[in-house]
Design a protein around this motif. Sequence first.
Motif, PDB file in Angstrom:
ATOM      1  N   ILE A   1       0.840  -1.201   0.000  1.00  0.00           N
ATOM      2  CA  ILE A   1       0.000   0.000   0.000  1.00  0.00           C
ATOM      3  C   ILE A   1       0.877   1.254   0.000  1.00  0.00           C
ATOM      4  O   ILE A   1       0.620   2.210  -0.748  1.00  0.00           O
ATOM      5  CB  ILE A   1      -0.970  -0.035   1.202  1.00  0.00           C
ATOM      6  CG1 ILE A   1      -1.981  -1.164   0.990  1.00  0.00           C
ATOM      7  CG2 ILE A   1      -1.676   1.307   1.362  1.00  0.00           C
ATOM      8  CD1 ILE A   1      -2.874  -1.448   2.176  1.00  0.00           C
ATOM      9  N   GLY A   2       1.935   1.226   0.782  1.00  0.00           N
ATOM     10  CA  GLY A   2       2.853   2.364   0.778  1.00  0.00           C
ATOM     11  C   GLY A   2       3.447   2.591  -0.602  1.00  0.00           C
ATOM     12  O   GLY A   2       3.467   3.713  -1.124  1.00  0.00           O
ATOM     13  N   GLY A   3       3.900   1.511  -1.207  1.00  0.00           N
ATOM     14  CA  GLY A   3       4.494   1.622  -2.535  1.00  0.00           C
ATOM     15  C   GLY A   3       3.480   2.099  -3.565  1.00  0.00           C
ATOM     16  O   GLY A   3       3.805   2.905  -4.446  1.00  0.00           O
ATOM     17  N   GLY A   4       2.258   1.613  -3.449  1.00  0.00           N
ATOM     18  CA  GLY A   4       1.218   2.011  -4.384  1.00  0.00           C
ATOM     19  C   GLY A   4       0.860   3.478  -4.254  1.00  0.00           C
ATOM     20  O   GLY A   4       0.641   4.169  -5.258  1.00  0.00           O
ATOM     21  N   ILE A   5       0.830   3.971  -3.024  1.00  0.00           N
ATOM     22  CA  ILE A   5       0.537   5.394  -2.827  1.00  0.00           C
ATOM     23  C   ILE A   5       1.646   6.252  -3.431  1.00  0.00           C
ATOM     24  O   ILE A   5       1.390   7.245  -4.123  1.00  0.00           O
ATOM     25  CB  ILE A   5       0.351   5.688  -1.319  1.00  0.00           C
ATOM     26  CG1 ILE A   5      -1.010   5.116  -0.879  1.00  0.00           C
ATOM     27  CG2 ILE A   5       0.442   7.168  -1.022  1.00  0.00           C
ATOM     28  CD1 ILE A   5      -1.260   5.176   0.610  1.00  0.00           C
ATOM     29  N   LEU A   6       2.870   5.805  -3.219  1.00  0.00           N
ATOM     30  CA  LEU A   6       4.003   6.523  -3.799  1.00  0.00           C
ATOM     31  C   LEU A   6       3.928   6.516  -5.329  1.00  0.00           C
ATOM     32  O   LEU A   6       4.018   7.563  -5.983  1.00  0.00           O
ATOM     33  CB  LEU A   6       5.304   5.860  -3.324  1.00  0.00           C
ATOM     34  CG  LEU A   6       6.605   6.497  -3.805  1.00  0.00           C
ATOM     35  CD1 LEU A   6       6.733   7.918  -3.291  1.00  0.00           C
ATOM     36  CD2 LEU A   6       7.797   5.655  -3.347  1.00  0.00           C
ATOM     37  N   ALA A   7       3.738   5.307  -5.892  1.00  0.00           N
ATOM     38  CA  ALA A   7       3.697   5.200  -7.356  1.00  0.00           C
ATOM     39  C   ALA A   7       2.536   6.008  -7.923  1.00  0.00           C
ATOM     40  O   ALA A   7       2.683   6.727  -8.920  1.00  0.00           O
ATOM     41  CB  ALA A   7       3.570   3.726  -7.764  1.00  0.00           C
ATOM     42  N   GLY A   8       1.360   5.881  -7.283  1.00  0.00           N
ATOM     43  CA  GLY A   8       0.195   6.626  -7.753  1.00  0.00           C
ATOM     44  C   GLY A   8       0.407   8.124  -7.674  1.00  0.00           C
ATOM     45  O   GLY A   8       0.009   8.874  -8.580  1.00  0.00           O
ATOM     46  N   GLY A   9       1.062   8.556  -6.618  1.00  0.00           N
ATOM     47  CA  GLY A   9       1.348   9.975  -6.481  1.00  0.00           C
ATOM     48  C   GLY A   9       2.241  10.480  -7.605  1.00  0.00           C
ATOM     49  O   GLY A   9       1.969  11.526  -8.224  1.00  0.00           O
ATOM     50  N   VAL A  10       3.269   9.702  -7.899  1.00  0.00           N
ATOM     51  CA  VAL A  10       4.167  10.097  -8.991  1.00  0.00           C
ATOM     52  C   VAL A  10       3.411  10.109 -10.315  1.00  0.00           C
ATOM     53  O   VAL A  10       3.559  11.026 -11.126  1.00  0.00           O
ATOM     54  CB  VAL A  10       5.372   9.132  -9.056  1.00  0.00           C
ATOM     55  CG1 VAL A  10       6.189   9.368 -10.318  1.00  0.00           C
ATOM     56  CG2 VAL A  10       6.241   9.292  -7.812  1.00  0.00           C
ATOM     57  N   MET A  11       2.575   9.075 -10.533  1.00  0.00           N
ATOM     58  CA  MET A  11       1.835   9.002 -11.791  1.00  0.00           C
ATOM     59  C   MET A  11       0.867  10.175 -11.936  1.00  0.00           C
ATOM     60  O   MET A  11       0.604  10.645 -13.036  1.00  0.00           O
ATOM     61  CB  MET A  11       1.054   7.684 -11.864  1.00  0.00           C
ATOM     62  CG  MET A  11       1.947   6.461 -12.115  1.00  0.00           C
ATOM     63  SD  MET A  11       1.179   4.900 -11.592  1.00  0.00           S
ATOM     64  CE  MET A  11      -0.032   4.668 -12.895  1.00  0.00           C
TER      65      MET A  11
ATOM     66  N   TYR B   1       0.920  13.310 -10.092  1.00  0.00           N
ATOM     67  CA  TYR B   1       1.325  14.697  -9.870  1.00  0.00           C
ATOM     68  C   TYR B   1       2.579  15.108 -10.623  1.00  0.00           C
ATOM     69  O   TYR B   1       2.965  16.260 -10.587  1.00  0.00           O
ATOM     70  CB  TYR B   1       1.500  14.939  -8.368  1.00  0.00           C
ATOM     71  CG  TYR B   1       0.194  14.801  -7.638  1.00  0.00           C
ATOM     72  CD1 TYR B   1      -0.852  15.710  -7.878  1.00  0.00           C
ATOM     73  CD2 TYR B   1      -0.025  13.761  -6.747  1.00  0.00           C
ATOM     74  CE1 TYR B   1      -2.067  15.571  -7.225  1.00  0.00           C
ATOM     75  CE2 TYR B   1      -1.230  13.612  -6.098  1.00  0.00           C
ATOM     76  CZ  TYR B   1      -2.253  14.513  -6.336  1.00  0.00           C
ATOM     77  OH  TYR B   1      -3.463  14.380  -5.705  1.00  0.00           O
ATOM     78  N   THR B   2       3.264  14.175 -11.276  1.00  0.00           N
ATOM     79  CA  THR B   2       4.426  14.593 -12.054  1.00  0.00           C
ATOM     80  C   THR B   2       4.011  14.790 -13.496  1.00  0.00           C
ATOM     81  O   THR B   2       2.820  14.848 -13.814  1.00  0.00           O
ATOM     82  CB  THR B   2       5.540  13.531 -11.952  1.00  0.00           C
ATOM     83  OG1 THR B   2       5.040  12.305 -12.450  1.00  0.00           O
ATOM     84  CG2 THR B   2       5.993  13.363 -10.509  1.00  0.00           C
ATOM     85  N   SER B   3       4.973  14.849 -14.366  1.00  0.00           N
ATOM     86  CA  SER B   3       4.656  15.240 -15.742  1.00  0.00           C
ATOM     87  C   SER B   3       4.059  14.114 -16.576  1.00  0.00           C
ATOM     88  O   SER B   3       3.917  14.256 -17.782  1.00  0.00           O
ATOM     89  CB  SER B   3       5.909  15.783 -16.416  1.00  0.00           C
ATOM     90  OG  SER B   3       6.936  14.818 -16.318  1.00  0.00           O
ATOM     91  N   PHE B   4       3.731  12.959 -15.957  1.00  0.00           N
ATOM     92  CA  PHE B   4       3.013  11.931 -16.722  1.00  0.00           C
ATOM     93  C   PHE B   4       1.700  12.503 -17.251  1.00  0.00           C
ATOM     94  O   PHE B   4       0.993  13.224 -16.548  1.00  0.00           O
ATOM     95  CB  PHE B   4       2.649  10.744 -15.814  1.00  0.00           C
ATOM     96  CG  PHE B   4       3.764   9.763 -15.611  1.00  0.00           C
ATOM     97  CD1 PHE B   4       4.096   8.864 -16.597  1.00  0.00           C
ATOM     98  CD2 PHE B   4       4.475   9.754 -14.422  1.00  0.00           C
ATOM     99  CE1 PHE B   4       5.115   7.940 -16.395  1.00  0.00           C
ATOM    100  CE2 PHE B   4       5.504   8.838 -14.217  1.00  0.00           C
ATOM    101  CZ  PHE B   4       5.827   7.936 -15.204  1.00  0.00           C
ATOM    102  N   ARG B   5       1.367  12.146 -18.460  1.00  0.00           N
ATOM    103  CA  ARG B   5       0.072  12.514 -19.005  1.00  0.00           C
ATOM    104  C   ARG B   5      -0.984  11.619 -18.354  1.00  0.00           C
ATOM    105  O   ARG B   5      -0.807  10.417 -18.232  1.00  0.00           O
ATOM    106  CB  ARG B   5       0.078  12.253 -20.508  1.00  0.00           C
ATOM    107  CG  ARG B   5      -1.224  12.588 -21.202  1.00  0.00           C
ATOM    108  CD  ARG B   5      -1.092  12.328 -22.709  1.00  0.00           C
ATOM    109  NE  ARG B   5      -2.282  12.721 -23.442  1.00  0.00           N
ATOM    110  CZ  ARG B   5      -3.434  12.049 -23.419  1.00  0.00           C
ATOM    111  NH1 ARG B   5      -3.531  10.968 -22.695  1.00  0.00           N
ATOM    112  NH2 ARG B   5      -4.483  12.470 -24.125  1.00  0.00           N
ATOM    113  N   ASN B   6      -2.083  12.189 -17.876  1.00  0.00           N
ATOM    114  CA  ASN B   6      -3.194  11.403 -17.349  1.00  0.00           C
ATOM    115  C   ASN B   6      -4.348  11.413 -18.339  1.00  0.00           C
ATOM    116  O   ASN B   6      -4.545  12.385 -19.073  1.00  0.00           O
ATOM    117  CB  ASN B   6      -3.654  11.980 -16.005  1.00  0.00           C
ATOM    118  CG  ASN B   6      -2.736  11.583 -14.869  1.00  0.00           C
ATOM    119  OD1 ASN B   6      -2.795  10.478 -14.352  1.00  0.00           O
ATOM    120  ND2 ASN B   6      -1.813  12.491 -14.502  1.00  0.00           N
ATOM    121  N   LEU B   7      -5.093  10.326 -18.367  1.00  0.00           N
ATOM    122  CA  LEU B   7      -6.232  10.241 -19.283  1.00  0.00           C
ATOM    123  C   LEU B   7      -7.384  11.106 -18.784  1.00  0.00           C
ATOM    124  O   LEU B   7      -7.663  11.166 -17.587  1.00  0.00           O
ATOM    125  CB  LEU B   7      -6.727   8.801 -19.389  1.00  0.00           C
ATOM    126  CG  LEU B   7      -5.828   7.814 -20.111  1.00  0.00           C
ATOM    127  CD1 LEU B   7      -6.502   6.445 -20.159  1.00  0.00           C
ATOM    128  CD2 LEU B   7      -5.505   8.283 -21.512  1.00  0.00           C
TER     129      LEU B   7
END
Lengths: 450, 450, 450
Positions: free
Chosen positions: A410-420, A422-428
């Motif tokens: 869960i910790g890792g998922g929150i981190l990964a989701g946050g990066v996905m 709030y960073t420059s990744f394009r979101n759908l």
Amino acid sequence: MHTPGSKVSGYIVLMIVQIIFLVLFWLFVRYEKAVLPAPIAAEDAGSAKEHVSKYPQFQDIQVMIFIGFGFLMTFLRKYGYSATGYTLFMAALVVQWAVLMKGFLHMDGGKISLSLESIIDADIAAAVPLISMGALLGRTTPIQLLCMSIFEVALFAGNEYLALNILSICDCGGSITVHAFGAYFGLAVALMLRPASDQNDAGKHEGANYVSDLFAMIGTTFLWVYWPSFNSVLAEGSGGERAILNTFLSLAAATVTTFVVSALVSHENKLDMVHVQNSTLAGGVAVGTVCNLLLGAHGAVLIGIIAGTVSVLGYRYLTPWLTSNLRIHDTCGVHNLHGMPALISAIASAIVASMVTADDYQSELQDIFPAMVHGNNGTVTKIMGGLGRNASTQAGYQLFGIAVTLLIAIGGGILAGGVMKYTSFRNLEKDEQHQDEQYWEVPAVENKEE
Amino acid sequence: MHTPGSKVSGYIVLMIVQIIFLVLFWLFVRYEKAVLPAPIAAEDAGSAKEHVSKYPQFQDIQVMIFIGFGFLMTFLRKYGYSATGYTLFMAALVVQWAVLMKGFLHMDGGKISLSLESIIDADIAAAVPLISMGALLGRTTPIQLLCMSIFEVALFAGNEYLALNILSICDCGGSITVHAFGAYFGLAVALMLRPASDQNDAGKHEGANYVSDLFAMIGTTFLWVYWPSFNSVLAEGSGGERAILNTFLSLAAATVTTFVVSALVSHENKLDMVHVQNSTLAGGVAVGTVCNLLLGAHGAVLIGIIAGTVSVLGYRYLTPWLTSNLRIHDTCGVHNLHGMPALISAIASAIVASMVTADDYQSELQDIFPAMVHGNNGTVTKIMGGLGRNASTQAGYQLFGIAVTLLIAIGGGILAGGVMKYTSFRNLEKDEQHQDEQYWEVPAVENKEE
Amino acid sequence: MHTPGSKVSGYIVLMIVQIIFLVLFWLFVRYEKAVLPAPIAAEDAGSAKEHVSKYPQFQDIQVMIFIGFGFLMTFLRKYGYSATGYTLFMAALVVQWAVLMKGFLHMDGGKISLSLESIIDADIAAAVPLISMGALLGRTTPIQLLCMSIFEVALFAGNEYLALNILSICDCGGSITVHAFGAYFGLAVALMLRPASDQNDAGKHEGANYVSDLFAMIGTTFLWVYWPSFNSVLAEGSGGERAILNTFLSLAAATVTTFVVSALVSHENKLDMVHVQNSTLAGGVAVGTVCNLLLGAHGAVLIGIIAGTVSVLGYRYLTPWLTSNLRIHDTCGVHNLHGMPALISAIASAIVASMVTADDYQSELQDIFPAMVHGNNGTVTKIMGGLGRNASTQAGYQLFGIAVTLLIAIGGGILAGGVMKYTSFRNLEKDEQHQDEQYWEVPAVENKEE
């Protein structure tokens, strides 16, 4: 992990990753000794043959990963290219990464040994981000998914090492380290990517049609038939055959239960394809951690009945609640197929472990529960909790193992989701979700002529 | 077997059956000794490994049962959920029941031994009601099907015991005990459920479309490629390899013949998908009983040519006749795929048996034809016809075996069909047939948006 | 090979071929000794078991041939019956013919020995005309295809004998003898059958739809997962495991590369299903000839990266050029999946062979490169180039082997194509191409009711 938003740069990053893998393979990976030609004097054809005796099970697992997961996720009517395609893309990337990551944790003389075991482990590792992908299906770009999978597999390898080698828990079929990890990591990412509360309705493309449901049944059925191979491939001695038998019986019981409970709780008592496609498999997950133990046929059947029931009820009542209240859109319901059944498996493992005796397990105690043995060599002394754990202590470690796994996932998922997010990744955008058109050439005129 | 008409009570009965299975597993089923951990002193890894050497063949058979049968029956354009779903449901129920039923006939110290052999046998038993389901496809409720399968598998286990252990016939690939039994049982049920003569026209939903025909080809092709595993899994010694080779050649010859004969007898000489989906497999059935014998490659090819021809002609001429005249609606044409080819196999087995010599079969005579051996231990004396049968006597027993099987199958089918029709089971109305909507949630708006 | 134009006579010729096969099996084919019952005195169960140890890999290859090729070619939206059906028809005919043809080249006492090896070889041979079929898909009648396949397989068997037994090249996974041969033979036929220059536009039925693309993914994925079995089945000793590992890694790297390059070169950077369905597999072809050599993991990954890149660029740029300029309509793009990757494999084999040392290959040098060994028995003296070839000579022979193969394949294809075009074979009109209707009963009213 910082990928710019445009497609092109995202794909170029992935190509660079592939080239980095090439360099790492060159620097670190070598064939294991048994995979090299034998010296002329000492030629021993038997040993090579012995070595590949798990090859048929490996091939079954290959089918599960590439066909099973890929087609199971084709149930979305406009997302079939993505389901099958990203499965292939992600698994092909991840297996290479897993050979490296798991290799780094077990290096020998500064080198990673490559053998059939390596790619069996790699295929199992590929299941982890594919499970997470199920929780996110249709709501991420491929770039996001692939980058997530690289991070997730590294974290998975670390957690698995912790659980199996440090905490010394048993987890033959990987329900704790693979299924629980993948499911809760994915759900945590889904939590981070959840829609604003005014956009919490179902996507307009989210849903199956008649043909997409049948494609999904290809995935379900192959997962069903080959699940005994997944659970038994790492078992040793007679535990391998027990793993096969217990998994088979648990799946069968879960399947009967799924159909019955599905009919009983569904609208007009009609069977629901979502349940049939997924909950029938819950028996395989729920028996995973304990599949090589002395469950007895009735133990396996009981676990299957519980798993089928919990999974269908999860789809019917819990998933809608999570969507409405927490805005977690678990597209494939991995919580019901992988998450809760894995928790059942962890609890079952504590119960069964608490009853283990050396009399029952005889020569196999050491393989299955190494920390329960009064060892006389140095390597085992590193195991947490010391040597000669008793049954209740081992049971406690089983529960500790799942708790740590949930925390890290869960910790890792929150981190990964946050990066996905709030960073420059394009979101759908909402309208771009659950359809292939954004990232795939889709036949435009398909219905005109026919 | 008396189930009330409503869906809910039907499903509840099936859940009770599952719970009864749980209790029976708990009371009677124990892991076989080789599936238990070896004592520390006598550890012998080799024996466990030996034990699971048939595992790859088992997995092939799993694919045949769940994917093969399931998808073969998806050819009906509005019955795909049922075809794949009920296959899964029925097989999951039946494999448990078969472990119990076949176990009761071979108990050891009041307990049933559970091993890989048990679930191989269970998968083979699951084929029996799935074949019968083909004769009834689309014309029963799932409750009727499932209840039928429980009765049928019990009867099958008894007949198989009679044929193999009492009459001591050879039937390596199960054409007599599995295919003939399943087909004629199903046809007898179909006879009992036949429509009134004013309702004898084809159902309005009965038929394939382009996509459903391709889904069916998945089933056909997996059955085709794995059929050698089905026929060879119970063979011993060099008979295993002969079974593989003969089955492969018979299938290949039947396939070529099917295409040619289909084109020659069809409208405008166009190939017919029904023939391609089914008659190509007739070579596997027709070689089943004799697959481990010394047929020679030409013998296998000849059987394949005959089977392909008979099967296509059956679809073209006999099935319409049975429908018009006897009102037996054999939806999948199991008579042409399983019934007649199994009769061919039985006749072939009498011919081949009549030519058996101890010189040809050497050390394997005892395994293949135990009643032809002058035994010197007590266990064989129970075999009917005494010890030291000559070749013609064995040939006679082969024909007697198929005759008894037909009698029991047809009798059992009439009984089962009568119960399904005249007791409180709900029967489908004409308009409810060959479509999923009555028992499944089907996407309602699927074509609007796309 | 002179078949009259009408359907009926074409099919009758094929039936006569089947009956000729029956006679040839009767006259020439006998079970190998190990497939016969052992004498009572010398019973040795172990040997029979040993003998079928490649059975799981054989079954994987069966799936590749019948499911893999069959479904890969279903991507054409109106040609699915033909893709799956003709695959079954052709493979069933060809496997029998291959047992005979390859048997005639290795007779023993005037008889052909039949064993599991025979049908493994036969399945591999079946891949050859199936590859060629990909280059012609939708533009021939089934009669043309089948007759072509009979000629092609005979020529293939001769060329393979020349390359492996006379020139003594290494080609473990068959990239030279199977993939290059099948691809260039098929392209040569396509050249002969090319349309007149005023008819060079795409056929109106040529193209995929959403569902046909998903069916094709079934083929792709099964080919992907089982490719290690295809490449490793004929390897010996530790080379078997190296073949598995190298093939797996090359496929994985080719897949990642395919997705990236596809996105980079396609319209709007959208992924193209044609690339995903085909180029992901190029890694399996490109590593074929060298898969059992000491490539190292990095070598396999590098080959995969190159193959994926070349294959996608081939689809994007070379195939349209060939169509416009040479009027070669390579429907499935076999040049990009089989042709060019096989050339890469041949070149790689020359490079790797040029670096071979006896120190590296130890006891396996003789198996892999028999002509490099200073033999002391008579049988090896027949090998061209004499005994004790050095590494550069072997490298030269590898290049000579692919050159000879191309020559024979293209020459044979031109001959076969000429016969198919200019003799009394019926040729399809432009409008009849890429659709099933001419040769299949197709449901007429399928869309009305649904």
